[in-house]
Structure formats: C-alpha cells, structure tokens
Design a protein around this motif. Structure first.
Motif: not given
Length: 132
Positions: A12-38
């Motif tokens: 149960r604690s793992t579920y709520y932790y993952l719900e509060a801290h998603p693995l792939n956020t939109s800011s990570d996606n934005k940074i991944a796009d910048v890294i692909r450009q680099i």
C-alpha cells in the motif's frame, strides 16, 4: 483497494508513493527533448551525461546530473563510447634492462665456501600484490 494491491503484489505504501512521485513527469519529457537536440547527429560527437548536464546548465535548466543520467538511461541516450574498459591496470612494458648470462648453468656444487653466490629474482603474485 487492498484486495487489488494484494492481487498484484504491491504494498500500500509503495502504491501511494508512486502516485505522489510519478516516474516520468512532463518536465522530464521536456528535458529529454532538449537532450535529444543536444545529442543530435549535427554535433558529430558522443556526449556523456556530464557534458549534457553542463550544456543544460548553459541553456538555463537547473537539473542535477543524477536526474540527467536517469533520463538518458530511460530514453536510451547514454553514451557507450567510454564504457568499454573492463580490464585491470597492467604496467608491463616488455623486457626492461639486461638479462644476465647463465654462468652457473644449474651447477650449484662448489669446492669451497663463497665460490658461487647466487640470488633469485622470481616474482610471485600473492593476494593481488606482487612480491619479489
């Protein structure tokens, strides 16, 4: 909810932790796009996560190198150029110095003391340390 978590084997604690801290956020996606450009082919070099982090800082992104490395690993953007060194350090440089003649030729018998004085320079490896 408890039955569903028990069914998939998630605490149960793992579920709520993952719900509060998603693995792939939109800011990570934005940074991944910048890294692909680099890391695009126009740069003609293979950048690692450290140099990518520096370039992100130059562009105004305040991001930790650990986060950059995680994003690059998730998107298969990590450099494989410098990860090939798997062997230990070896300082062997071939034959150094001169090799003495074999004057005694394994005849160690002598008529009187101190006629034949020899030494042994055998090198033995013991517990990953060379002993002479």
């Amino acid at each position: 909810m408890a039955d569903l978590l028990a069914l998939i084997g998630l605490k149960r604690s793992t579920y709520y932790y993952l719900e509060a801290h998603p693995l792939n956020t939109s800011s990570d996606n934005k940074i991944a796009d910048v890294i692909r450009q680099i890391k695009s082919p126009q740069f003609q070099t293979e950048y690692g996560y450290r140099r990518v982090t520096t370039l992100l800082h130059d562009q105004g992104y305040l991001v930790n190198h650990k986060r950059v490395r995680r994003i690059m690993r998730q998107n298969a953007l990590l450099s494989t150029t410098y990860n090939t060194r798997k062997c230990r350090y070896n300082s062997y440089r071939g034959t150094v110095g001169r090799i003495a003649e074999r004057v005694i030729k394994r005849d160690f018998q002598a008529d009187a003391p101190y006629q034949k004085i020899v030494t042994d320079v055998t090198e033995i490896q013991l517990n990953d340390h060379n002993k002479a």
